[in-house]
Design a protein around this motif. Sequence first.
Motif, PDB file in Angstrom:
ATOM      1  N   GLY B 141       0.723  -1.165   0.039  1.00  0.00           N
ATOM      2  CA  GLY B 141       0.098   0.055  -0.192  1.00  0.00           C
ATOM      3  C   GLY B 141       1.028   1.260   0.194  1.00  0.00           C
ATOM      4  N   THR B 165      -4.563   0.544  -8.098  1.00  0.00           N
ATOM      5  CA  THR B 165      -4.943   0.002  -6.752  1.00  0.00           C
ATOM      6  C   THR B 165      -4.963  -1.456  -6.790  1.00  0.00           C
ATOM      7  N   VAL B 168      -4.544  -3.929  -3.294  1.00  0.00           N
ATOM      8  CA  VAL B 168      -4.373  -3.092  -2.348  1.00  0.00           C
ATOM      9  C   VAL B 168      -5.527  -3.233  -1.243  1.00  0.00           C
ATOM     10  N   ASP B 169      -5.533  -2.836  -0.123  1.00  0.00           N
ATOM     11  CA  ASP B 169      -6.692  -3.315   0.640  1.00  0.00           C
ATOM     12  C   ASP B 169      -7.468  -1.989   0.749  1.00  0.00           C
ATOM     13  N   PRO B 170      -8.772  -2.269   1.063  1.00  0.00           N
ATOM     14  CA  PRO B 170      -9.794  -1.101   1.049  1.00  0.00           C
ATOM     15  C   PRO B 170      -9.577   0.250   1.549  1.00  0.00           C
ATOM     16  N   THR B 172      -6.260   1.511   2.294  1.00  0.00           N
ATOM     17  CA  THR B 172      -5.447   2.111   1.492  1.00  0.00           C
ATOM     18  C   THR B 172      -5.796   2.583   0.077  1.00  0.00           C
ATOM     19  N   ARG B 173      -6.759   1.855  -0.475  1.00  0.00           N
ATOM     20  CA  ARG B 173      -7.411   2.290  -1.776  1.00  0.00           C
ATOM     21  C   ARG B 173      -8.129   3.710  -1.492  1.00  0.00           C
ATOM     22  N   TYR B 196     -12.112  -1.767 -10.270  1.00  0.00           N
ATOM     23  CA  TYR B 196     -13.239  -1.896  -9.266  1.00  0.00           C
ATOM     24  C   TYR B 196     -14.344  -0.557  -9.405  1.00  0.00           C
TER      25      TYR B 196
END
Lengths: 373, 247
Positions: B141, B165, B168-170, B172-173, B196
């Motif tokens: 991230g 992204t 990458v985790d939500p 960090t997004r 996404y």
Amino acid sequence: MRTLKILLQKELRQILRDPAIIRILFIIPTIQLLVLPFAADYEIKNIDLGVVDHDHSAYSRKLVDKIVSSGYFRLKDYSASYQQGLDAIKKEKTDILLEIPPQFERSLVKEKEATLFIAANAINGVKAGLGSAYIQGIIHDYNQEVRMQWLQIPRFNSQPVIEVTSSDWYNPNMNYKVFMVPGILVMLVTMIGSTFAASNIVREKEIGTIEQINVSPIQKAQFILGKLIPFWLIALMVLTTGLIIARLVYGIVPVGHYLTIYAFASIYLLAVLGLGLLLSTYAQTQQQSMLVSFFITMIFNLMSGLYTPIESMPEWAKIIARLNPVSYFIEVMRLVMLKGSSLADIKYHIVAILGFAVFFNTWAVLNYRKRSG
Amino acid sequence: MQTEKVITAKNLSKKFGHFVAVDHISFEVNKGEIFGFLGANGAGKTTAMRMLCGLSMPSSGEATVAGFDVYKQTEQIKKNIGYMSQRFSLYEDLTIGENIRFYAGIYGLTDKQIREKSDSLLKELNMQEHKKTLVRELPLGWKQKLAFSIAIVHDPAIVFLDEPTGGVDPITRREFWNLIYEASSNGITVFVTTHYMDEAEYCHRVSIMVDGRIDALGAPASLKKDHAAKTMDEVFLQLARKAVRSE
């Protein structure tokens, strides 16, 4: 200029940060330079000799003594028959068999003529060839001695004897190390330089950073120069290490000037590194570029005149040798080291190597594309 | 909204042999806009983006980026854009500070500018103490956020982000999109590909690519209205189902 400085800073940081690279760059060539020259010796010693003496006379013993005392041969086998002597060769106990016929002494004295027989194990062609040549030389000497003994009155010598005495210029003691070390050093610098240069741009392709470079306003020539200069410096440092070893370990002090060597090496390295970078622009993976670079440098080294004189190669091979940058540097190294040639003496070499440098680098810059088709 | 166009594409196409990766796409992107470039894997998003960045030669059609032609003026384009590729593109064996210095340097920033930039950039990312950390040691991230900040270190007119992204985790997004909004509010046009659909909602306008063509283009709200869908997800599924081409 500033872009180049930024590029150089980045490359040098990356190279210096990797402790393995520094070790590979300096320790491996040092070890090779300490080991290889002792092994790469053209003189053949310790040839194992087998003798079949059917004569058992004073003359035959004298001949064998003379051969063994030359220092090149070790008497390993003394067989009763030719067959047994041959067996010793088969069992690799001996390399060369000398058969002395019965009545060797008698025919020598009576008929003034005798025949000897030599059989050599030619699996190792160099050993067989040189061994036979040495024995023939010794027998020739022996022949002369015998004649001198018999001809008490020299003026009746029916056969005039021409003796050749030679002196070896530039390397009076025919020391092979003086001859080989500079050549081996060239080979090492070449291999290290081209292999590292070949893998470098490809590495950026593999990790994907090349895209980021291609999408920036960096000019192609700047990018190639940024890759070239760090390896150029490193290769010059390897060369320096090698020259120091040559001096301290082998006592090789160039008759000519160190500056002449460096001047030529600077241009030479541009050529070799340019070739490495050129391969790098074609290859897609480091594996590809390493293998191709290994293949090319192997041919370059074998056909460079390091091991075998270019003059004795067939015509087509001579042409390849002329297209081989390594052969020029080996020649220059030996000229400067042994003969003391100056820049003026090697001007044709310089022009040729300059041509290689311009050729490979221009090609590398042209082939490096920031945009795909 | 201003109507100054920073990207224009007209029938832009790219063929690889018989395969038409990008099939006559036309669109315009306004200055300061966040333009989402949506599509399934293999729809041709990356190829289209690479043509606009001057990394790939178009087969036919016209396009300008920051007022420069994609055929002849790629070097001028390159001075005016930032680019963050799908593959992570920082040097892992250099520190954060060294990466910033390198990328800022090759775009011609002076030492003083580089110092100021890297200070403000590190502060914004909360990475002041890590200036001397090797990028290799950072979590994904962080790397992505850093890569984005470095892609706009030279204040380009447009920044191209190719699936920035991915993986990458939500949280960090979300942070990443905050950075995008900030860049946009500073006048940088953002051209971003993604798959996404929640991210599509963050864009001012989106285009949806199917089999190399642009099948829908507009603000997320109007696209949803046109396709009688509640979410962008539904819009996307309606369009993407028609796809003949698979990965």
